[in-house]
Design a protein around this motif. Sequence first.
Motif, PDB file in Angstrom:
ATOM      1  N   PRO A   1      36.190 -23.598  21.549  1.00 44.25           N
ATOM      2  CA  PRO A   1      36.063 -23.829  20.108  1.00 44.25           C
ATOM      3  C   PRO A   1      34.795 -23.236  19.507  1.00 44.25           C
ATOM      4  O   PRO A   1      34.777 -22.848  18.339  1.00 44.25           O
ATOM      5  CB  PRO A   1      36.073 -25.359  19.996  1.00 44.25           C
ATOM      6  N   VAL A   2      33.725 -23.183  20.287  1.00 42.78           N
ATOM      7  CA  VAL A   2      32.446 -22.662  19.780  1.00 42.78           C
ATOM      8  C   VAL A   2      31.971 -21.550  20.701  1.00 42.78           C
ATOM      9  O   VAL A   2      31.865 -21.745  21.921  1.00 42.78           O
ATOM     10  CB  VAL A   2      31.377 -23.771  19.690  1.00 42.78           C
ATOM     11  N   ILE A   3      31.705 -20.389  20.112  1.00 43.32           N
ATOM     12  CA  ILE A   3      31.204 -19.254  20.890  1.00 43.32           C
ATOM     13  C   ILE A   3      29.978 -18.677  20.196  1.00 43.32           C
ATOM     14  O   ILE A   3      29.730 -18.937  19.021  1.00 43.32           O
ATOM     15  CB  ILE A   3      32.270 -18.154  21.067  1.00 43.32           C
ATOM     16  N   GLU A   4      29.232 -17.880  20.939  1.00 44.87           N
ATOM     17  CA  GLU A   4      28.077 -17.186  20.369  1.00 44.87           C
ATOM     18  C   GLU A   4      28.388 -15.695  20.312  1.00 44.87           C
ATOM     19  O   GLU A   4      28.906 -15.123  21.285  1.00 44.87           O
ATOM     20  CB  GLU A   4      26.821 -17.429  21.200  1.00 44.87           C
ATOM     21  N   ILE A   5      28.106 -15.086  19.181  1.00 46.33           N
ATOM     22  CA  ILE A   5      28.381 -13.672  18.958  1.00 46.33           C
ATOM     23  C   ILE A   5      27.075 -12.942  18.709  1.00 46.33           C
ATOM     24  O   ILE A   5      26.207 -13.426  17.971  1.00 46.33           O
ATOM     25  CB  ILE A   5      29.316 -13.479  17.734  1.00 46.33           C
ATOM     26  N   SER A   6      26.932 -11.771  19.306  1.00 49.17           N
ATOM     27  CA  SER A   6      25.802 -10.880  19.015  1.00 49.17           C
ATOM     28  C   SER A   6      26.367  -9.539  18.583  1.00 49.17           C
ATOM     29  O   SER A   6      27.125  -8.911  19.329  1.00 49.17           O
ATOM     30  CB  SER A   6      24.904 -10.708  20.245  1.00 49.17           C
ATOM     31  N   ASP A   7      26.029  -9.121  17.388  1.00 51.16           N
ATOM     32  CA  ASP A   7      26.467  -7.823  16.892  1.00 51.16           C
ATOM     33  C   ASP A   7      25.384  -7.273  15.974  1.00 51.16           C
ATOM     34  O   ASP A   7      24.243  -7.745  15.989  1.00 51.16           O
ATOM     35  CB  ASP A   7      27.835  -7.911  16.199  1.00 51.16           C
ATOM     36  N   SER A   8      25.723  -6.284  15.171  1.00 57.85           N
ATOM     37  CA  SER A   8      24.717  -5.634  14.333  1.00 57.85           C
ATOM     38  C   SER A   8      24.155  -6.570  13.270  1.00 57.85           C
ATOM     39  O   SER A   8      23.125  -6.280  12.652  1.00 57.85           O
ATOM     40  CB  SER A   8      25.316  -4.396  13.661  1.00 57.85           C
ATOM     41  N   PHE A   9      24.816  -7.707  13.037  1.00 57.10           N
ATOM     42  CA  PHE A   9      24.336  -8.669  12.057  1.00 57.10           C
ATOM     43  C   PHE A   9      23.383  -9.693  12.675  1.00 57.10           C
ATOM     44  O   PHE A   9      22.824 -10.520  11.963  1.00 57.10           O
ATOM     45  CB  PHE A   9      25.524  -9.399  11.410  1.00 57.10           C
ATOM     46  N   GLY A  10      23.235  -9.657  13.995  1.00 62.35           N
ATOM     47  CA  GLY A  10      22.366 -10.605  14.681  1.00 62.35           C
ATOM     48  C   GLY A  10      23.159 -11.455  15.658  1.00 62.35           C
ATOM     49  O   GLY A  10      24.294 -11.135  16.020  1.00 62.35           O
ATOM     50  N   THR A  11      22.557 -12.548  16.084  1.00 60.57           N
ATOM     51  CA  THR A  11      23.211 -13.503  16.975  1.00 60.57           C
ATOM     52  C   THR A  11      23.488 -14.778  16.195  1.00 60.57           C
ATOM     53  O   THR A  11      22.599 -15.323  15.546  1.00 60.57           O
ATOM     54  CB  THR A  11      22.320 -13.816  18.188  1.00 60.57           C
ATOM     55  N   TYR A  12      24.724 -15.223  16.246  1.00 60.40           N
ATOM     56  CA  TYR A  12      25.124 -16.387  15.467  1.00 60.40           C
ATOM     57  C   TYR A  12      26.260 -17.111  16.187  1.00 60.40           C
ATOM     58  O   TYR A  12      26.907 -16.562  17.084  1.00 60.40           O
ATOM     59  CB  TYR A  12      25.558 -15.989  14.049  1.00 60.40           C
ATOM     60  N   THR A  13      26.495 -18.336  15.754  1.00 61.55           N
ATOM     61  CA  THR A  13      27.539 -19.171  16.344  1.00 61.55           C
ATOM     62  C   THR A  13      28.811 -19.062  15.516  1.00 61.55           C
ATOM     63  O   THR A  13      28.755 -19.015  14.286  1.00 61.55           O
ATOM     64  CB  THR A  13      27.076 -20.636  16.385  1.00 61.55           C
ATOM     65  N   VAL A  14      29.954 -19.019  16.198  1.00 56.32           N
ATOM     66  CA  VAL A  14      31.244 -19.078  15.519  1.00 56.32           C
ATOM     67  C   VAL A  14      31.992 -20.309  16.028  1.00 56.32           C
ATOM     68  O   VAL A  14      32.247 -20.436  17.221  1.00 56.32           O
ATOM     69  CB  VAL A  14      32.088 -17.815  15.750  1.00 56.32           C
ATOM     70  N   SER A  15      32.301 -21.203  15.107  1.00 52.27           N
ATOM     71  CA  SER A  15      33.070 -22.396  15.444  1.00 52.27           C
ATOM     72  C   SER A  15      34.508 -22.161  15.018  1.00 52.27           C
ATOM     73  O   SER A  15      34.795 -22.000  13.826  1.00 52.27           O
ATOM     74  CB  SER A  15      32.483 -23.621  14.720  1.00 52.27           C
ATOM     75  N   ARG A  16      35.428 -22.081  15.995  1.00 52.96           N
ATOM     76  CA  ARG A  16      36.852 -21.843  15.715  1.00 52.96           C
ATOM     77  C   ARG A  16      37.587 -23.170  15.709  1.00 52.96           C
ATOM     78  O   ARG A  16      37.778 -23.789  16.747  1.00 52.96           O
ATOM     79  CB  ARG A  16      37.467 -20.912  16.756  1.00 52.96           C
TER      80      ARG A  16
ATOM     81  N   MET B   1      29.539 -11.327   3.708  1.00 53.99           N
ATOM     82  CA  MET B   1      29.021 -12.668   3.991  1.00 53.99           C
ATOM     83  C   MET B   1      28.291 -12.705   5.330  1.00 53.99           C
ATOM     84  O   MET B   1      27.329 -13.471   5.498  1.00 53.99           O
ATOM     85  CB  MET B   1      30.152 -13.689   3.945  1.00 53.99           C
ATOM     86  N   LYS B   2      28.713 -11.883   6.289  1.00 57.98           N
ATOM     87  CA  LYS B   2      28.007 -11.859   7.574  1.00 57.98           C
ATOM     88  C   LYS B   2      26.571 -11.384   7.408  1.00 57.98           C
ATOM     89  O   LYS B   2      25.689 -11.756   8.188  1.00 57.98           O
ATOM     90  CB  LYS B   2      28.747 -10.961   8.562  1.00 57.98           C
ATOM     91  N   GLY B   3      26.336 -10.571   6.371  1.00 59.40           N
ATOM     92  CA  GLY B   3      24.989 -10.091   6.134  1.00 59.40           C
ATOM     93  C   GLY B   3      23.986 -11.208   5.882  1.00 59.40           C
ATOM     94  O   GLY B   3      22.784 -11.038   6.104  1.00 59.40           O
ATOM     95  N   PHE B   4      24.468 -12.374   5.442  1.00 59.78           N
ATOM     96  CA  PHE B   4      23.581 -13.507   5.191  1.00 59.78           C
ATOM     97  C   PHE B   4      23.116 -14.159   6.490  1.00 59.78           C
ATOM     98  O   PHE B   4      22.041 -14.760   6.531  1.00 59.78           O
ATOM     99  CB  PHE B   4      24.291 -14.562   4.327  1.00 59.78           C
ATOM    100  N   LEU B   5      23.948 -14.059   7.541  1.00 55.50           N
ATOM    101  CA  LEU B   5      23.629 -14.754   8.780  1.00 55.50           C
ATOM    102  C   LEU B   5      22.326 -14.248   9.386  1.00 55.50           C
ATOM    103  O   LEU B   5      21.560 -15.026   9.972  1.00 55.50           O
ATOM    104  CB  LEU B   5      24.771 -14.595   9.783  1.00 55.50           C
ATOM    105  N   GLY B   6      22.081 -12.939   9.257  1.00 48.68           N
ATOM    106  CA  GLY B   6      20.860 -12.365   9.823  1.00 48.68           C
ATOM    107  C   GLY B   6      19.601 -12.760   9.084  1.00 48.68           C
ATOM    108  O   GLY B   6      18.489 -12.500   9.555  1.00 48.68           O
ATOM    109  N   GLN B   7      19.743 -13.390   7.918  1.00 49.15           N
ATOM    110  CA  GLN B   7      18.574 -13.773   7.138  1.00 49.15           C
ATOM    111  C   GLN B   7      18.180 -15.234   7.369  1.00 49.15           C
ATOM    112  O   GLN B   7      17.276 -15.745   6.705  1.00 49.15           O
ATOM    113  CB  GLN B   7      18.838 -13.507   5.658  1.00 49.15           C
ATOM    114  N   ALA B   8      18.857 -15.891   8.284  1.00 49.59           N
ATOM    115  CA  ALA B   8      18.505 -17.270   8.647  1.00 49.59           C
ATOM    116  C   ALA B   8      17.903 -17.271  10.049  1.00 49.59           C
ATOM    117  O   ALA B   8      18.169 -16.381  10.860  1.00 49.59           O
ATOM    118  CB  ALA B   8      19.748 -18.149   8.617  1.00 49.59           C
TER     119      ALA B   8
END
Length: 506
Positions: A66-81, A38-45
């Motif tokens: 509660p909200v952080i930004e992650i950068s990894d091999s899938f791209g940069t995306y937000t994670v809301s915990r 499912m993380k693979g979809f994040l890089g396509q937005a």
Amino acid sequence: MKSDLVIVYHRQPYEEVIEDGHVQYRENSSPNGIVPTMKGFLGQANRGAWVAWKEAEDTANPGFEPVIEISDSFGTYTVSRLPLTKEQVSSFYHVTSKEAFWPILHGFKERYNYDPVDWPTFRAVNWAFAEAAAEQATDEAVIWVHDYNLWLVPGYLRQLKPNATICFFHHTPFPGPDMFNVLPWREEIIGSLMTCDSVGFHIPRYAQNFAAVVRSIKGAKLVSEAETPSTLSATGVALNDRRMPLMLEHMGATTCVHTNPVGVNFDYIQELAQKPEVAERVREIRAELGETKLILSVSRTDYTKGNIEQLEAFERLLTRRSDLRGKVRLMLVSVGANRNMTAYAEVQDAIEGLVGRINGSFGSFDWQPVTLVSKAIPLAQLVAYYRAADMASITPLADGLNLVASEFCAARDLTHPGALILSEFAGCAVLLDGAIPVNPFSHSSMDSALEQALSMGMEEASARMAALRRSARTWDIAAWTHSEMAHFRTLQRERHGTGPHMAPAA
């Protein structure tokens, strides 16, 4: 910045570890599995977000961002915990989802437990997920909600984001009305799901069951359907269905019914199986086995997985065939579930007791008939066993799909093809051509499947495994991702007249 794609799932999209007193977020150790998929979809937005829960003693002051930004091999995306207390997690997940929903979804009405359900808490948690997702989404985003513990999220999201494209995907079986309608909250659940633009399932049977439930509760009309493609309709399998529903209509509103089985990362597993260290481990396992044949079974400890039936069939084999004693072994990997949940603790105790009985009755100083592994095995080691085993026996009583069977096929070498015994009640049975189908509720079916696998000649085994590998590759991660992305684009064109802000599918 708001996101064009928001994925809502109960698990966080990384492994959280403490190093030198600091929290570190690591990518999942393997690219195989539902979270990396499912993380693979994040890089396509243009911008992606993920909503999950994280335990906190005080939800008002959780002690983490509660909200952080992650950068990894899938791209940069937000994670809301989403902060949830231990009590909330227990109520909405371990009690309502696992004790009430899970047995009904899998057809175990006798295990259904209504009494401890706190429905207001389930509603509150689902509302909190919806709020967190809405906070991250643009007004016209694709919001993709996953699995039955978040059944009420779509209905709440439609109130908060009326112009969003809301999709839901089930990773479990979906039962027909006679079973589903046992749930006293059925109208609220179905009302929420029917606010979706699309509700997705792994196989046509689950989609048909959903359509029947919606018809029984809402009086919805089937607007369109299609013939099931041959690659999703294996002959003679219990879960087969020759027609697929495509669109339901109720009170002027339509909901797409989408069928698309998720797959494994076929190429990754195949490459892993060929790595020198894995190949060396395969040689070690085969040297240890000698002329002994190895039957491999891998699952979680759950009453739906058929582990008891698997062990009983092996016990009958050794009772019936004294000539096989010392010449065949069963390795049962049954990864322990939450022992705080009585139903799973009972299954684990029964498995351990049965393994002890078989080893005590038939074992010797030189040979132990059953090896029980109750902890998760790293994928590289598991792939070595997939490759070294003479057969895999995957016999759940009910299973939404079962990716272990596909992993086994991806790892095989046609010079040592082996055999796959596969329950007719695993969703993947309708797409994996070449397996030996088995009815785990029938002693004679289980017994004859073992006999057939043990006596199978090389020519038949090679032909069957070649077909199995073709099927597993056809329905791999890439196929699922491509199909889901195309589906999102179609839905957004229909809702807004334009496609989503995502890169074209490869």
